[in-house]
Scaffold this active site. Structure first.
Site, PDB file in Angstrom:
ATOM      1  N   ARG A 234       0.845  -1.186   0.000  1.00 58.60           N
ATOM      2  CA  ARG A 234       0.000   0.000   0.000  1.00 58.60           C
ATOM      3  C   ARG A 234       0.883   1.240   0.000  1.00 58.60           C
ATOM      4  O   ARG A 234       1.958   1.259   0.619  1.00 58.60           O
ATOM      5  CB  ARG A 234      -0.925   0.021   1.221  1.00 58.60           C
ATOM      6  CG  ARG A 234      -2.098  -0.962   1.133  1.00 58.60           C
ATOM      7  CD  ARG A 234      -3.069  -0.572   0.024  1.00 58.60           C
ATOM      8  NE  ARG A 234      -4.240  -1.428  -0.055  1.00 58.60           N
ATOM      9  CZ  ARG A 234      -4.348  -2.500  -0.820  1.00 58.60           C
ATOM     10  NH1 ARG A 234      -3.314  -2.872  -1.569  1.00 58.60           N
ATOM     11  NH2 ARG A 234      -5.470  -3.205  -0.858  1.00 58.60           N
ATOM     12  N   GLU A 263      -4.526   7.502  -5.102  1.00 64.78           N
ATOM     13  CA  GLU A 263      -4.866   6.746  -6.296  1.00 64.78           C
ATOM     14  C   GLU A 263      -6.214   7.212  -6.836  1.00 64.78           C
ATOM     15  O   GLU A 263      -7.164   7.331  -6.058  1.00 64.78           O
ATOM     16  CB  GLU A 263      -4.883   5.246  -5.990  1.00 64.78           C
ATOM     17  CG  GLU A 263      -3.506   4.710  -5.610  1.00 64.78           C
ATOM     18  CD  GLU A 263      -3.447   3.192  -5.474  1.00 64.78           C
ATOM     19  OE1 GLU A 263      -4.406   2.513  -5.898  1.00 64.78           O
ATOM     20  OE2 GLU A 263      -2.446   2.692  -4.935  1.00 64.78           O
ATOM     21  N   HIS A 281      -1.440   0.032 -10.167  1.00 63.89           N
ATOM     22  CA  HIS A 281      -2.117  -0.855  -9.203  1.00 63.89           C
ATOM     23  C   HIS A 281      -2.718  -2.072  -9.913  1.00 63.89           C
ATOM     24  O   HIS A 281      -3.904  -2.384  -9.770  1.00 63.89           O
ATOM     25  CB  HIS A 281      -3.204  -0.101  -8.431  1.00 63.89           C
ATOM     26  CG  HIS A 281      -3.521  -0.733  -7.100  1.00 63.89           C
ATOM     27  ND1 HIS A 281      -3.931  -0.016  -6.009  1.00 63.89           N
ATOM     28  CD2 HIS A 281      -3.498  -2.033  -6.691  1.00 63.89           C
ATOM     29  CE1 HIS A 281      -4.149  -0.829  -4.980  1.00 63.89           C
ATOM     30  NE2 HIS A 281      -3.883  -2.063  -5.377  1.00 63.89           N
TER      31      HIS A 281
END
Length: 327
Positions: A234, A263, A281
């Site tokens: 993360r 994000e 991601h």
């Protein structure tokens, strides 16, 4: 049932679920358009949208079900207080951990073999001598894997074939990986010392609020010159300003990132002008991962609709919301 995705990313997830849950209505809206739909939802899928007390109070849904592992955007205490169950899908059981581990190895190899320099030379039409640039092999290097949960264990299994020396740092330092030799197993209290020995650092540990910037300036300064860093966990675990400073100074040779401090991230940020391999991601976005997560997700929808306890709960409200799903 009405299943509300809090975002329009990961469309393949919804396609798979539509096939597995043909009698349910699966909706997806960007965060700024969720408001009118919360009240009618039976199940909320947070993705990366903040689901806090205010959000929960707008609806009567009884289950927050993540399509994957991460629950850092969910106020679990508030959910528990309001009787809302919160569930995730474990990475090892779904195949997600294996997919993320493969991506971590990919980033390591791309950094080692100077992928940015190769592609830049090709784009610019530079006359680079054939057989250049020379890369760095993984063999005989030391890799520090931070976090030995599902993803960390899968990373270690794959690293074993490269004949590297493996150091692990974990909040459960007694954990092992059967069949793999770990040179040194350390606790989180030994993080800074462990990083000092690594040629590569791979961040795999679960994110919790107390681990914000777990890898900050002090930890990066403790790393040896020329280290490569990979983050597939993360973004909040890594201090992006400290990372940028280390890359600019040359102390760190490069970084491979699949997760970010925000994000979607702005790829115009100065960090991406340095030697960074950046992916959006997608470490867990594979056929195997989606299929495994979708099956587990669909099973929890079946259990919830039938009044059974969902699997993989992150909380246990004393008085769960007595909401009858709309079928």
């Amino acid at each position: 049932m009405k299943i509300l995705f809090c975002g329009e990313s990961f469309p393949e997830a919804r396609r798979q679920l539509n096939a597995l849950l043909p009698n349910d209505e699966i909706l997806a809206f960007p965060p700024e358009m969720l408001g009118p739909h919360i009240a009618n939802a039976d199940v909320v899928v947070p993705l990366v949208t903040r689901v806090d007390a205010n959000f929960i109070q707008q609806g009567t849904f009884g289950l927050i079900q993540q399509f994957g592992v991460g629950l850092e955007s969910v106020d679990i205490e508030a959910a528990t207080r309001h009787g809302v169950r919160v569930a995730r899908i474990p990475s090892e059981e779904s195949g997600n951990a294996a997919s993320v581990a493969e991506h971590a190895i990919l980033l390591m190899l791309m950094l080692s073999r100077k992928w940015n320099a190769i592609t830049a030379g090709r784009r610019e039409g530079a006359q680079v001598p054939w057989g250049s640039p020379a890369g760095q092999a993984l063999r005989d290097k030391t890799v520090c894997v931070v976090g030995l949960g599902g993803i960390g264990r899968e990373v270690v299994r794959r690293l074993a074939g490269f004949r590297v020396r493996i150091i692990t740092v974990d909040d459960h330092p007694g954990r092992t990986v059967p069949g793999v030799e770990i040179a040194r197993s350390c606790s989180l209290a030994e993080l800074t010392e462990s990083l000092a020995h690594a040629d590569y650092v791979v961040i795999c540990i679960n994110y919790t609020p107390d681990r914000f910037h777990l890898i900050g300036k002090r930890e990066i300064d403790s790393m040896k010159p020329g280290v490569f860093l990979v983050n597939v966990a993360r973004g909040g675990l890594l201090d992006q300003d400290a990372l940028l400073a280390a890359l600019r100074s040359g102390h760190m040779a490069g970084a491979g990132l699949d997760v970010y401090w925000e994000e979607p991230v702005d790829f115009g940020h100065p960090l991406f002008s340095e030697n960074v391999i950046a992916t959006p991601h997608i470490a867990g976005v594979t056929d195997v991962s989606y299929e495994g997560i979708a099956r587990a997700f669909a099973e929890n929808m079946r259990r919830y609709a039938a009044g059974e306890t969902p699997l993989y709960l992150a909380n246990a409200p004393a008085l769960p919301r007595a909401t009858k799903p709309r079928i």
